[in-house]
Design an enzyme around this catalytic site. Sequence first.
Site, short mmCIF file in Angstrom:
data_model
loop_
_atom_site.label_atom_id
_atom_site.label_comp_id
_atom_site.label_asym_id
_atom_site.label_seq_id
_atom_site.Cartn_x
_atom_site.Cartn_y
_atom_site.Cartn_z
N ASP A 1 0.81 -1.22 0.00
CA ASP A 1 0.00 0.00 0.00
C ASP A 1 0.85 1.27 0.00
OD1 ASP A 1 -2.51 -0.97 -0.08
OD2 ASP A 1 -3.09 -0.34 1.94
N HIS B 1 -5.15 8.67 6.85
CA HIS B 1 -4.87 7.36 7.46
C HIS B 1 -3.55 7.30 8.23
CE1 HIS B 1 -8.33 5.78 5.41
NE2 HIS B 1 -7.81 5.94 4.22
N GLY C 1 -2.50 3.08 4.42
CA GLY C 1 -3.36 3.50 3.32
C GLY C 1 -2.85 4.68 2.52
N ASP D 1 -14.27 11.86 2.66
CA ASP D 1 -13.62 10.83 1.87
C ASP D 1 -14.45 9.54 2.00
OD1 ASP D 1 -10.40 10.35 0.95
OD2 ASP D 1 -11.49 8.53 1.53
N HIS E 1 -13.43 6.68 2.50
CA HIS E 1 -12.84 5.82 3.54
C HIS E 1 -12.92 6.51 4.91
CE1 HIS E 1 -10.79 4.64 -0.26
NE2 HIS E 1 -10.91 3.41 0.23
N ASP F 1 -13.40 10.36 -3.56
CA ASP F 1 -13.49 8.97 -3.99
C ASP F 1 -14.85 8.33 -3.69
OD1 ASP F 1 -13.00 9.02 -1.29
OD2 ASP F 1 -11.19 7.78 -1.35
ZN LIG Z 1 -10.42 7.47 0.42
#
Ligand SMILES: [Zn+2]
Length: 396
Positions: free
Chosen positions: A99, A141, A149, A177, A179, A266
């Site tokens: 990642d 992250h 991430g 986001d 996430h 995203d």
């Molecule tokens: Zn994201």
Amino acid sequence: MAKPTQNVDCEAVFVYSEDQLGYRFSETHPFNQKRLTLTVDLLEKVNALSKKQIVTPRIATDEELALAHDTRYIDAVKRASLPDCKSEEFEAYGIGTEDTPLFVGMHEASARLVGSTLTAVDYVMEGKAKHALNIGGGLHHGFRGKASGFCVYNDSSVAIRYMQEKYNARVLYIDTDAHHGDGVQWCFYDDPTVCTISIHETGRYLFPGTGSITERGSGEGYGTSFNFPIDAFTEDESFIDIYRTAFREIVEHFKPDVILTQNGADAHYFDPLTHLYGSIEIYKEIPKLAHELAHEFCDGKWIGVGGGGYDIWRVVPRAWSLLWLEMSNQQIPKGPLPSDWIERWQEESPVPLVSTWEDPSPLYEAIPRKVEITEKNRQMLEKALYIIRNEKKLTT
Ligand SMILES: [Zn+2]
Ligand SMILES: [Zn+2]
């Protein structure tokens, strides 16, 4: 396209330099800062970004990074920045992984993204601008002692601590986001003077897996961490409903001095890493409310950062342009994108570019579970906000 006269009360700066593109893992890595070039070029081609509005970022010092990171970790990132170092040595720090692979100059590139957000913070907190944007930031992250991430240093976490220490500010952080904004949440989990809000696709099938409504903060910080995990396939109306209701009620409840928004792009249907069904419309609505609330509650103090966004051709340049247009109080454009922008980038793009500010219509086939998803998200919202609604009931 730009309004001829800018409202002086609403001046905004755009923190950017080409050096920000140095945060680059590899040719094929999904996190691709070329999206900054694409966005800046689009804004310039519609005359919505002038040289006067652009501010060159600085690099965060080690001392500043240490506001939210362990010095051992910072030292490891520095060592991992040198050529010929071995990935295996750094895996415990979350770098050198699939990642978040190593790259030469990683420390400086990462510290520059943090410095960019700190530059934005100083402009706003010193009153040199009402709003400031760093689309190169939003690395939510990053943890205290570990990368995760695609994020090495967490610019928002450092910036929030910096605002607390230097400006004694009460900060509200909101993360849209797709996430979960885990790094920022855990950093301030027990801190009652920082409120974190994250609206994201449920962690059931998506990285990082956290962000349930029961993560409400701990100790004195209980009740200052808010999570709104929405279902996969959530569409615009439900996304915007959750966002508008949650953001306004929490701001009214928490009464921040300043708002920091993480603007990952995203959650769009085109995004290859997530499963939400947002359209470009959500990227008009998100900054609109942030702008409104910043003026209503924080004397305009609003700092925006970027974040995820993996359809760098069809989604991110339009989404982040809309963010800047809103922040800098310019008219939201309609219709075709400038043909010279399309011509310049179509050749490099692996997909046909979207040629208008709007999405193609229809963007996707109707979803049979729409009613069910909307209802589920509504119930989640009620549960997540219960804590402040109940308190309001008791005190009124
Ligand atoms: Zn994201
Ligand atoms: Zn404004």
